[in-house]
Design a protein around this motif. Structure first.
Motif, mmCIF file in Angstrom:
data_model
loop_
_atom_site.group_PDB
_atom_site.id
_atom_site.type_symbol
_atom_site.label_atom_id
_atom_site.label_comp_id
_atom_site.label_asym_id
_atom_site.label_seq_id
_atom_site.Cartn_x
_atom_site.Cartn_y
_atom_site.Cartn_z
ATOM 1 N N THR A 1 -17.698 -69.072 19.926
ATOM 2 C CA THR A 1 -18.440 -69.312 21.297
ATOM 3 C C THR A 1 -17.966 -68.525 22.411
ATOM 4 O O THR A 1 -18.577 -68.838 23.584
ATOM 5 C CB THR A 1 -18.075 -70.699 21.550
ATOM 6 N N ARG A 2 -16.994 -67.576 22.477
ATOM 7 C CA ARG A 2 -16.618 -66.816 23.537
ATOM 8 C C ARG A 2 -16.231 -65.418 22.778
ATOM 9 O O ARG A 2 -15.949 -65.142 21.512
ATOM 10 C CB ARG A 2 -15.625 -67.472 24.224
ATOM 11 N N ASP A 3 -16.165 -64.369 23.996
ATOM 12 C CA ASP A 3 -15.937 -63.038 23.401
ATOM 13 C C ASP A 3 -14.383 -63.124 22.706
ATOM 14 O O ASP A 3 -13.591 -64.000 23.092
ATOM 15 C CB ASP A 3 -15.644 -62.203 24.726
ATOM 16 N N VAL A 4 -14.288 -62.265 21.814
ATOM 17 C CA VAL A 4 -13.256 -62.062 20.880
ATOM 18 C C VAL A 4 -12.446 -60.646 21.448
ATOM 19 O O VAL A 4 -13.095 -59.753 21.500
ATOM 20 C CB VAL A 4 -13.249 -62.061 19.405
ATOM 21 N N ALA A 5 -11.127 -60.692 22.059
ATOM 22 C CA ALA A 5 -10.400 -59.669 22.418
ATOM 23 C C ALA A 5 -10.080 -58.607 21.366
ATOM 24 O O ALA A 5 -10.065 -58.997 20.071
ATOM 25 C CB ALA A 5 -8.968 -60.085 22.980
ATOM 26 N N ALA A 6 -9.799 -57.585 21.617
ATOM 27 C CA ALA A 6 -9.770 -56.304 20.481
ATOM 28 C C ALA A 6 -8.187 -56.678 19.942
ATOM 29 O O ALA A 6 -7.342 -57.212 20.358
ATOM 30 C CB ALA A 6 -9.496 -55.040 21.202
ATOM 31 N N ARG A 7 -8.358 -56.532 18.345
ATOM 32 C CA ARG A 7 -7.393 -56.582 17.616
ATOM 33 C C ARG A 7 -6.528 -58.141 17.563
ATOM 34 O O ARG A 7 -5.645 -58.295 17.337
ATOM 35 C CB ARG A 7 -6.258 -55.661 17.928
ATOM 36 N N THR A 8 -7.622 -59.043 17.791
ATOM 37 C CA THR A 8 -7.270 -60.303 17.756
ATOM 38 C C THR A 8 -7.880 -61.156 16.522
ATOM 39 O O THR A 8 -8.937 -60.891 16.065
ATOM 40 C CB THR A 8 -7.781 -61.108 18.772
ATOM 41 N N VAL A 9 -7.223 -62.095 15.786
ATOM 42 C CA VAL A 9 -7.623 -62.675 14.586
ATOM 43 C C VAL A 9 -7.847 -64.197 15.330
ATOM 44 O O VAL A 9 -7.198 -64.822 16.098
ATOM 45 C CB VAL A 9 -6.694 -63.018 13.695
ATOM 46 N N VAL A 10 -9.233 -64.593 15.083
ATOM 47 C CA VAL A 10 -9.551 -65.945 15.316
ATOM 48 C C VAL A 10 -10.011 -66.823 14.470
ATOM 49 O O VAL A 10 -10.606 -66.048 13.666
ATOM 50 C CB VAL A 10 -10.816 -66.030 16.628
ATOM 51 N N VAL A 11 -9.535 -68.026 14.338
ATOM 52 C CA VAL A 11 -10.049 -69.011 13.389
ATOM 53 C C VAL A 11 -10.539 -70.169 13.754
ATOM 54 O O VAL A 11 -10.231 -70.518 14.918
ATOM 55 C CB VAL A 11 -8.941 -69.188 12.322
ATOM 56 N N GLY A 12 -11.087 -71.004 13.108
ATOM 57 C CA GLY A 12 -11.541 -72.681 13.393
ATOM 58 C C GLY A 12 -12.930 -72.418 14.227
ATOM 59 O O GLY A 12 -13.635 -71.941 14.355
ATOM 60 N N VAL A 13 -12.942 -74.130 14.442
ATOM 61 C CA VAL A 13 -14.388 -74.476 15.031
ATOM 62 C C VAL A 13 -14.006 -75.140 16.449
ATOM 63 O O VAL A 13 -13.337 -76.381 16.254
ATOM 64 C CB VAL A 13 -15.182 -75.365 14.136
ATOM 65 N N PRO A 14 -14.206 -74.851 17.440
ATOM 66 C CA PRO A 14 -14.493 -73.399 17.974
ATOM 67 C C PRO A 14 -13.469 -72.664 17.642
ATOM 68 O O PRO A 14 -11.889 -72.916 17.480
ATOM 69 C CB PRO A 14 -14.830 -73.355 19.605
ATOM 70 N N ALA A 15 -13.671 -71.075 17.632
ATOM 71 C CA ALA A 15 -12.640 -70.164 17.059
ATOM 72 C C ALA A 15 -11.624 -69.924 18.312
ATOM 73 O O ALA A 15 -11.952 -69.734 19.310
ATOM 74 C CB ALA A 15 -13.319 -68.830 16.592
ATOM 75 N N ARG A 16 -10.376 -69.916 17.867
ATOM 76 C CA ARG A 16 -9.026 -69.747 18.717
ATOM 77 C C ARG A 16 -8.460 -68.702 18.076
ATOM 78 O O ARG A 16 -8.327 -68.379 16.882
ATOM 79 C CB ARG A 16 -8.491 -71.022 18.783
ATOM 80 N N PRO A 17 -7.583 -67.854 18.990
ATOM 81 C CA PRO A 17 -6.674 -67.128 18.466
ATOM 82 C C PRO A 17 -5.724 -67.433 17.456
ATOM 83 O O PRO A 17 -5.204 -68.834 17.521
ATOM 84 C CB PRO A 17 -6.008 -66.351 19.726
ATOM 85 N N HIS A 18 -5.202 -66.699 16.412
ATOM 86 C CA HIS A 18 -4.376 -67.058 15.345
ATOM 87 C C HIS A 18 -3.389 -65.850 15.210
ATOM 88 O O HIS A 18 -3.779 -64.696 15.184
ATOM 89 C CB HIS A 18 -5.008 -67.546 13.965
ATOM 90 N N ALA A 19 -2.077 -66.302 15.215
ATOM 91 C CA ALA A 19 -1.150 -64.927 14.931
ATOM 92 C C ALA A 19 -1.636 -64.406 13.778
ATOM 93 O O ALA A 19 -1.628 -65.031 12.618
ATOM 94 C CB ALA A 19 0.286 -65.524 14.910
ATOM 95 N N ARG A 20 -1.274 -62.937 13.554
ATOM 96 C CA ARG A 20 -1.421 -62.485 12.331
ATOM 97 C C ARG A 20 -0.316 -62.703 11.421
ATOM 98 O O ARG A 20 0.765 -62.690 11.794
ATOM 99 C CB ARG A 20 -1.675 -60.741 12.821
#
Length: 200
Positions: free
Chosen positions: A181-200
Motif C-alpha cells: 500500500t506504499r512505496d517499497v525501498a530498494a533492496r527491502t523485503v516486505v511481507v504481510g497485509v499491509p506489507a511491512r519491511p522484514h529482515a532478510r
C-alpha cells in the motif's frame, strides 16, 4: 538456428512449455545449465553455458543470476529471444524488452513498458501504464495495479498485490500474499497485509 533456454529448473521447463505452445516444433531447442550439463531435461540435451552459440532466453528466477548470465551471453554477440505464451494477453501499445518471458494466462494491459529479461509468470495481471525495469519478476498469481514501477531486479511474489501508482525499488522483494500500500525501498523485503519491511 537453435534456441537455448538457460536454466533447466522449473521456470526453464515452463518457458519450454511456452515455446512448444507457440507452435514452432521444427526449431531445435536445448537447455543450458552448468550443473546439469551432459544430461537431459524434458528429453532435450543440456549443455554448458560455454556451448551456447545462438539465440537464448535466460529462464532463471534469481534476478542477479539472470542479469549476470544475460550480460555474458550478449557480450559474446548472442541475441536474447522474447518468449510469449499464446494464451497470454498483451495489451495495445505495450512494449516487451528483449529476452523477456510471459507465461500462459498472464494479462499485461495497455501502454506498459517491460525492460530486458523480465519474467511474468502464469495467472498474473499488470495494469495499464506499468513500467518494469530490467530483470524484474512477477510470480504466479500476483496482481500489479496500473502505473506501478518495478525498479531493476525487483520481485513481486506469488499472489501479492501492489496498489496503483506505487514504486517497488531496485532489488526489493514483495513476499507471497503481501498487500503493498506504499512505496517499497530498494533492496527491502516486505511481507504481510499491509506489507511491512522484514529482515532478510
Amino acid at each position: 538456428m537453435t534456441l537455448f533456454i538457460v536454466g533447466a529448473g522449473g521456470f526453464g521447463r515452463e518457458t519450454y512449455d511456452a515455446v512448444l505452445a507457440a507452435g514452432d516444433s521444427t526449431e531445435p531447442v536445448m537447455f543450458c545449465d552448468h550443473a546439469l550439463a551432459g544430461e537431459k531435461t524434458r528429453g532435450l540435451p543440456v549443455v554448458h553455458p560455454d556451448e551456447v552459440d545462438d539465440d537464448f532466453v535466460v529462464a532463471i528466477s534469481d534476478p542477479d543470476a539472470r542479469a549476470r548470465l544475460s550480460a555474458g551471453l550478449e557480450g559474446r554477440g548472442l541475441t536474447p529471444r522474447t518468449i510469449v505464451h499464446p494464451r497470454a494477453v498483451i495489451g495495445p501499445e505495450t512494449v516487451l524488452g528483449a529476452g523477456s518471458v510471459v507465461l500462459a494466462m498472464a494479462y499485461v494491459s495497455s501502454s506498459c513498458v517491460l525492460g530486458r529479461h523480465v519474467q511474468i509468470s502464469y495467472n498474473t495481471t499488470l495494469g495499464h501504464d506499468c513500467r518494469l525495469s530490467d530483470v524484474t519478476t512477477v510470480l504466479p498469481g500476483a496482481n500489479v495495479a496500473g502505473s506501478v514501477h518495478l525498479a531493476t531486479g525487483a520481485t513481486v511474489g506469488s499472489n501479492a498485490f501492489v496498489r496503483q501508482g506505487l514504486t517497488v525499488g531496485a532489488g526489493a522483494f514483495v513476499g507471497a500474499g503481501a498487500v503493498v500500500t506504499r512505496d517499497v525501498a530498494a533492496r527491502t523485503v516486505v511481507v504481510g497485509v499491509p506489507a511491512r519491511p522484514h529482515a532478510r
